[in-house]
Design an enzyme around this catalytic site. Structure first.
Site, PDB file in Angstrom:
ATOM      1  CD  GLU A 122      40.968  41.841  39.901  1.00  0.00           C
ATOM      2  OE1 GLU A 122      40.891  40.649  40.226  1.00  0.00           O
ATOM      3  OE2 GLU A 122      41.994  42.389  39.454  1.00  0.00           O
ATOM      4  CE  LYS A 150      48.290  39.517  40.619  1.00  0.00           C
ATOM      5  NZ  LYS A 150      47.450  39.734  39.418  1.00  0.00           N
TER       6      LYS A 150
END
Length: 313
Positions: A29, A163
């Protein structure tokens, strides 16, 4: 430039050659470069990530948008542009068409990178941490587009879980509902990004890149619906962020979010910046270790998958 499943894609020369020859390719990414890491470390780390993929035997394909054009396999000049110029848009799947039509520079999120990579014929993607269900989502309905995208995108995503600023349990429940496979890499516990253990058990574990390649092949052989596979790769305990420091920093960050009225896609970069500041760079060092480890593992999975394809041929 060619059109693939509704995406206009320009391929970097090395990536195009690798895909034609059936050599292993790993998608990367660009959001981590433009929005996830501070300057000037972002460009240095982006190059390190690509080097980690190469060192493990695969070709890196960093994905982003330059001047309204999707590029699979950014060259160094393009990577430098997305790392250093202001105003780079953060692109999820829904943003790609608007950004393309307006000639924008854009960095692709996990969702957009997954969709573009799959359209380009890339089966393995390395990232840091997956997006997921946000805390208080029962009231805000705030959930990352990563989850829905992975439910319909045939790609393996190597990550360090989700996360830890998110609702990890709710995210795992949503992944189950959406039919997205989750396997732990040499663990039966779901990692928590900065933390080795995110607090939740996993049903399945794999012990080698070859086993992951076997899983990917079995999904195709059994005619299962197309969807993603999450390969959860935890940090070793001695490389994680100190858990006490992590918990204190997260509590402080959540309070600041509420104070400042931060919502939507601004939440993650805000909290990551707070972690970097409050931990005096310790979280950044952990973040870099995460993505480099994941890039290495993703490359080894891609190599194993390409080896299976060669054997079948």
């Amino acid at each position: 430039m060619i059109t693939v499943t509704n995406f206009h894609i320009r391929y970097g020369a090395e990536v195009a050659d690798a895909l034609r020859a059936g050599r292993p390719v790993v998608a990367l990414e660009s959001t981590i470069v433009s929005h996830g890491l501070p300057r000037p470390e972002n460009l240095r780390v982006a190059r390190q990530i690509e080097s980690a993929v190469r060192d493990a035997g695969a070709v890196p394909a960093t994905i982003g948008m330059v001047g309204g054009e999707l590029v699979v396999g950014l060259d160094d000049a393009q990577l430098t542009r997305l790392a250093t110029v202001d105003g780079v848009a953060k692109l999820s799947v829904r943003d790609v068409a608007v950004a393309a039509a307006t000639g924008a520079d854009g960095a692709t999120t996990v969702a957009a990178t997954s969709a573009v990579a799959a359209a380009a014929g890339i089966a393995v993607f390395a990232t840091g941490g997956l997006g997921g269900v946000h805390r208080e989502a029962a009231h805000t309905f705030d959930e990352s587009a990563d989850l829905v995208t992975l439910a319909r995108t045939p790609i393996a995503v190597v990550c360090a879980g989700v996360k830890s600023i998110l609702d990890v349990g709710a995210t795992l429940e949503r992944l189950e509902t959406l039919g997205v496979g989750v396997v732990g890499y040499r663990t039966r516990r779901f990692p928590g990004f900065y933390l080795t253990d995110g607090g939740f058990d996993l049903d399945w574990s794999v012990d080698s890149p070859e086993q992951v390649a076997d899983v990917l092949a079995a999904r195709t052989q059994h005619g299962l619906p197309e969807g993603g596979l999450i390969v959860a790769n935890p940090l070793p305990v001695d490389e994680q962020l100190d858990p006490t420091l992590h918990d204190r920093t997260l509590t402080e960050g959540l309070a600041l979010l509420e104070r400042d009225g931060i919502t939507g896609k601004a939440v993650t970069p805000y909290l990551l910046a707070h972690f970097h500041s409050a931990t005096e760079g310790a979280s950044l060092a952990v973040n870099v270790r995460i993505i480099l480890r994941n890039a290495d593992l993703a490359a080894r999975i891609a190599v194993a998958a390409a080896g299976r394809a060669d054997t079948r041929a």
